[in-house]
Design a protein around this motif. Structure first.
Motif, PDB file in Angstrom:
ATOM      1  N   LEU A  17       5.155   6.790   5.034  1.00 18.81           N
ATOM      2  CA  LEU A  17       4.558   8.279   5.518  1.00 18.81           C
ATOM      3  C   LEU A  17       3.385   8.744   6.464  1.00 18.81           C
ATOM      4  O   LEU A  17       3.644   9.512   7.255  1.00 18.81           O
ATOM      5  CB  LEU A  17       3.831   9.193   3.767  1.00 18.81           C
ATOM      6  N   ASP A  18       2.323   8.145   6.490  1.00 16.86           N
ATOM      7  CA  ASP A  18       1.722   7.469   7.548  1.00 16.86           C
ATOM      8  C   ASP A  18       2.085   7.887   9.208  1.00 16.86           C
ATOM      9  O   ASP A  18       1.785   8.268   9.801  1.00 16.86           O
ATOM     10  CB  ASP A  18       0.575   6.847   7.249  1.00 16.86           C
ATOM     11  N   THR A  19       3.215   6.401   8.683  1.00 22.31           N
ATOM     12  CA  THR A  19       4.085   6.052  10.742  1.00 22.31           C
ATOM     13  C   THR A  19       4.548   6.972  11.077  1.00 22.31           C
ATOM     14  O   THR A  19       4.356   7.162  11.669  1.00 22.31           O
ATOM     15  CB  THR A  19       4.740   5.165  10.244  1.00 22.31           C
ATOM     16  N   GLN A  20       5.260   8.055  10.164  1.00 22.91           N
ATOM     17  CA  GLN A  20       6.651   8.820   9.790  1.00 22.91           C
ATOM     18  C   GLN A  20       5.545   9.920  10.451  1.00 22.91           C
ATOM     19  O   GLN A  20       5.955  10.713  11.352  1.00 22.91           O
ATOM     20  CB  GLN A  20       7.335   9.586   9.326  1.00 22.91           C
ATOM     21  N   LEU A  21       4.297  10.541  10.452  1.00 23.26           N
ATOM     22  CA  LEU A  21       3.852  11.288  11.149  1.00 23.26           C
ATOM     23  C   LEU A  21       3.096  11.649  11.777  1.00 23.26           C
ATOM     24  O   LEU A  21       3.418  11.865  12.741  1.00 23.26           O
ATOM     25  CB  LEU A  21       2.432  11.765   9.603  1.00 23.26           C
ATOM     26  N   ILE A  22       3.005  10.089  12.588  1.00 25.92           N
ATOM     27  CA  ILE A  22       2.054   9.647  13.326  1.00 25.92           C
ATOM     28  C   ILE A  22       3.085   9.490  14.569  1.00 25.92           C
ATOM     29  O   ILE A  22       2.653   9.959  15.516  1.00 25.92           O
ATOM     30  CB  ILE A  22       0.789   8.042  13.247  1.00 25.92           C
ATOM     31  N   ILE A  23       4.260   9.285  14.530  1.00 26.99           N
ATOM     32  CA  ILE A  23       5.207   9.213  15.551  1.00 26.99           C
ATOM     33  C   ILE A  23       5.438  10.887  15.931  1.00 26.99           C
ATOM     34  O   ILE A  23       6.339  11.311  16.322  1.00 26.99           O
ATOM     35  CB  ILE A  23       6.745   8.681  14.408  1.00 26.99           C
ATOM     36  N   SER A  24       5.817  11.425  14.590  1.00 33.08           N
ATOM     37  CA  SER A  24       5.859  12.613  14.819  1.00 33.08           C
ATOM     38  C   SER A  24       5.086  13.641  15.347  1.00 33.08           C
ATOM     39  O   SER A  24       5.751  14.173  16.374  1.00 33.08           O
ATOM     40  CB  SER A  24       5.979  13.436  13.630  1.00 33.08           C
ATOM     41  N   ALA A  25       3.762  13.173  14.948  1.00 30.35           N
ATOM     42  CA  ALA A  25       3.113  14.214  16.164  1.00 30.35           C
ATOM     43  C   ALA A  25       2.941  13.925  17.609  1.00 30.35           C
ATOM     44  O   ALA A  25       3.148  14.417  18.356  1.00 30.35           O
ATOM     45  CB  ALA A  25       1.593  14.030  15.616  1.00 30.35           C
ATOM     46  N   SER A  26       3.014  11.766  17.229  1.00 32.62           N
ATOM     47  CA  SER A  26       3.331  11.475  18.934  1.00 32.62           C
ATOM     48  C   SER A  26       4.660  12.470  20.193  1.00 32.62           C
ATOM     49  O   SER A  26       4.409  12.823  21.319  1.00 32.62           O
ATOM     50  CB  SER A  26       3.452   9.890  19.137  1.00 32.62           C
ATOM     51  N   VAL A  27       5.862  12.964  19.607  1.00 33.38           N
ATOM     52  CA  VAL A  27       6.919  12.460  20.253  1.00 33.38           C
ATOM     53  C   VAL A  27       6.596  14.966  20.150  1.00 33.38           C
ATOM     54  O   VAL A  27       7.704  14.936  20.781  1.00 33.38           O
ATOM     55  CB  VAL A  27       8.188  12.802  19.360  1.00 33.38           C
ATOM     56  N   GLU A  28       5.344  15.174  18.890  1.00 29.39           N
ATOM     57  CA  GLU A  28       5.958  17.020  19.295  1.00 29.39           C
ATOM     58  C   GLU A  28       6.306  17.805  18.265  1.00 29.39           C
ATOM     59  O   GLU A  28       7.426  18.569  19.362  1.00 29.39           O
ATOM     60  CB  GLU A  28       5.431  17.131  20.369  1.00 29.39           C
ATOM     61  N   LEU A  29       6.677  16.633  17.193  1.00 28.89           N
ATOM     62  CA  LEU A  29       7.651  17.974  16.426  1.00 28.89           C
ATOM     63  C   LEU A  29       7.372  19.131  16.035  1.00 28.89           C
ATOM     64  O   LEU A  29       7.817  19.780  15.352  1.00 28.89           O
ATOM     65  CB  LEU A  29       8.643  16.632  15.210  1.00 28.89           C
ATOM     66  N   ALA A  30       6.116  19.150  16.375  1.00 33.57           N
ATOM     67  CA  ALA A  30       5.631  20.213  16.384  1.00 33.57           C
ATOM     68  C   ALA A  30       4.099  19.826  16.639  1.00 33.57           C
ATOM     69  O   ALA A  30       3.330  19.174  17.566  1.00 33.57           O
ATOM     70  CB  ALA A  30       4.982  20.847  14.557  1.00 33.57           C
TER      71      ALA A  30
END
Length: 116
Positions: free
Chosen positions: A75-88
């Motif tokens: 989950l931590d990894t997925q959140l970091i990636i999602s933040a990095s690609v600016e999904l929100a």
């Protein structure tokens, strides 16, 4: 006593709820991508805590807490990636990522306490 009264389970459920709320803001194109991944891994944390609590003995509970910890790291990894690609907006991830860190500390502490 039920797993539902356990602090660790309650925190994991709240984390999952917050992940659901965050992923509601993701683009619809991510419904089968990161949205699904984040939701599944967050639910897995709470589910493994509950399942382990209902098992026979401390060793099995520890085993399931380790599985929950693995899901939390996913989950931590997925959140970091999602933040990095600016999904929100990046600042929306901050509180959830902080919760993940706190949950990791709680899980590690619980595992260590049960092992001693």
């Amino acid at each position: 006593m039920s797993y539902k009264t356990q602090f660790i389970w309650k925190r994991a459920v709240q984390l999952s709820i917050n992940c659901y709320k965050l992923t509601e803001l993701f683009p619809k194109s991510e419904i089968y991508g990161m949205t699904s991944q984040i939701r599944r891994s967050s639910v897995s944390v709470a589910s493994n805590i509950a399942e382990g609590y209902g098992r026979n003995g401390k060793q099995e509970y520890i085993h399931f807490l380790h599985i929950a910890l693995g899901s939390l790291r996913e989950l931590d990894t997925q959140l970091i990636i999602s933040a990095s690609v600016e999904l929100a907006d990046k600042h929306l991830f901050d509180s959830v990522l902080k919760e993940v860190e706190e949950m990791q500390s709680i899980l590690v502490s619980s595992i260590n306490k049960l092992k001693s």
